[in-house]
Design a protein around this motif. Sequence first.
Motif, short mmCIF file in Angstrom:
data_model
loop_
_atom_site.label_atom_id
_atom_site.label_comp_id
_atom_site.label_asym_id
_atom_site.label_seq_id
_atom_site.Cartn_x
_atom_site.Cartn_y
_atom_site.Cartn_z
N GLY A 354 48.84 22.81 -35.11
CA GLY A 354 49.79 23.82 -35.54
C GLY A 354 51.09 23.23 -36.05
O GLY A 354 51.28 22.02 -36.12
N ASP A 355 52.01 24.14 -36.40
CA ASP A 355 53.27 23.69 -36.97
C ASP A 355 54.33 24.77 -36.83
O ASP A 355 54.12 25.77 -36.12
CB ASP A 355 53.07 23.27 -38.43
N LYS A 356 55.43 24.58 -37.50
CA LYS A 356 56.55 25.53 -37.45
C LYS A 356 56.05 26.96 -37.66
O LYS A 356 55.23 27.22 -38.53
CB LYS A 356 57.55 25.17 -38.55
N GLY A 357 56.54 27.87 -36.84
CA GLY A 357 56.10 29.25 -36.92
C GLY A 357 54.95 29.60 -36.00
O GLY A 357 54.53 30.75 -35.95
N MET A 358 54.45 28.61 -35.24
CA MET A 358 53.33 28.85 -34.34
C MET A 358 53.71 28.46 -32.91
O MET A 358 54.46 27.51 -32.69
CB MET A 358 52.11 28.03 -34.77
N LEU A 359 53.14 29.18 -31.95
CA LEU A 359 53.34 28.83 -30.55
C LEU A 359 52.27 27.88 -30.04
O LEU A 359 52.18 27.62 -28.84
CB LEU A 359 53.38 30.10 -29.67
N SER A 360 51.46 27.34 -30.94
CA SER A 360 50.63 26.20 -30.57
C SER A 360 51.55 25.00 -30.42
O SER A 360 52.73 25.03 -30.79
CB SER A 360 49.56 25.97 -31.64
#
Length: 602
Positions: A354-360
């Motif tokens: 995941g990356d920016k914008g995700m809660l992963s």
Amino acid sequence: MKTLNFFKSSIKVIAFVSLTILQMNAFAQGQTDEPNIIVIYTDDWGYSDIENHNIKDDIITPKIKELAESGVLMTNGYVTSPQCAPSRAGFLTCKYQQRFNFDAIPSLPLRVEEKTIADYLKSFGYKTGMVGKWHLDVDPFSADWAHEFAPHAVYPQGGTEKVDMDLVSADLKEPYNPGNRGFDEYYWGTRNNYLVNFPPYENTVSGEEISVGGSRVDQKTNASLDFIERNANQDEPFFLYTAYYAPHSPLNPSNKYLNQIPASIESDVRRKGLALMLAVDTGVGQIIDKLKELDIYENTIVIFASDNGAPITQYIYDSNDIRVGRSYVDEDHPDFEEGMRLVWNGSDNAPLTGDKGMLSEGGIRVPMMISWPQKINGNQTFTRNVYTLDLVKTFLTAAGDVSALPELDGLDLLPFLTGEENSSVLAKRSIFWRFYTQTAIRKGRWKLLRVSDETEYLFDLNTDKEEKINLIEQYPQRAINLREELADWAATTSFPNLPTEPRTGAESMKYELYFGGQDIMVNVMSELAVQENSLKAYRDGDVLHVISDKTTTNITVLDSFGAVVLEITDGQTSANISGLPVGVYTVYVTEDNEVNYTKVLL
């Protein structure tokens, strides 16, 4: 009598010399026992991009490595949000930002009712300063605020609302600027234009607009060095918040740094991102050298962290701003052509998903470290779960009486970092997140991640930090317990219920890329989210087949299809829906046994 007078004179001389030595020592360490505090907060810096993590062999951050070696590297360090503004709102208040109705950028500005850590440190007798990115003021996305304070400035755009900043008066904007949020001095700006009240400019709340040439990173380093030099060894300690606008795009590093990055690196975007990170690293080294030069290094707390993970996946747009694809690295995508808009900043979150914008993990686990040579032994690697509010609570506790402050979040980490207390207590506490339709909780080794009410994941991050194995079916009771705790936390915030609305378009795109593993993603979870999905889907050419045992189904369509075939498993109902474009839909069966649908989100 002469002997007695000589004895008294000797005592006076000894006392004078002793007092002078004490004063000199106090002067050398800043006239006070309270530590100076420096926070270095970077922008969109991925987890793998510090040398200490030994993940990427092309990253050049020797000074940041030295900073970590002088203190504690935190390998499970989290921010409170995968996006810049809410992450900063949480950090600068020492609270979960959801407690004061702040979820994402449209929640701007940080309301004046909320005190900042600069306010608290001023009350403890600190001189406070900030340099760089603020992003807690009124901006074009502040439509909710503008409806209340400047309704004439709100206008519709693309299915949402924005704010015409030219129609918002200066007196309405000013209460949200750094000078009114606890900072005595500020050098506020992201690129070449700044609002400042540093000398020689008049020290006022309003500040003065200036333009500065050269590297945007070096500008902020120089301003930081200036603040440190003027405020070191004074009667009051200082707090400096340096927020570098890097490696955030635009990718325009100085040749001074770009020329130090090997030309053999194939990706031009990666090479420029590495140059921006090297510029920040150089600035970190200069700040540490200045502390040592002024003999205040030992009693200065220095913190380094990113505001969120790197933005790896984005939609790709052509020169007409038409969406043409989505990619992990835009320039390598087969749909990418010269002249298209790039979003990736060259940073990387590997091996996290995941990356920016995700809660992963890729969105919220970031490079993080703390140094305080006078109190904390160096060369430590701390593997317990911590988050930025812990760092803030730690230095606030060192600075003054936190019991006199409003209720704050986070824990004072100093007893755990010095070995005075067993850090195993941190394995028993929970950290929470909410962002748009996503929520998550981490407790010890376990993490529960929910995306709307459609999808739920349970990960054992001790063995699977990459979040590849969803254990929700193997451990249903653990998932239930974590979900209940997450719901209890949500009830204490301004968002008292777990999200059930459809995912945003960006969320659908990102979760399909990282977790979908196919061209489409359709998920419906049962109420307990532990039974087998009731909805299945597959693609056959230009037709999307959806099979469900529910008469009402939410589906997310990530590509345009010639038709969508919905089949109800009792065999009595099926229908073709032609030309369904990208979007989120509720597909349902009417009383007349016909299939219909409603578009929920563009």
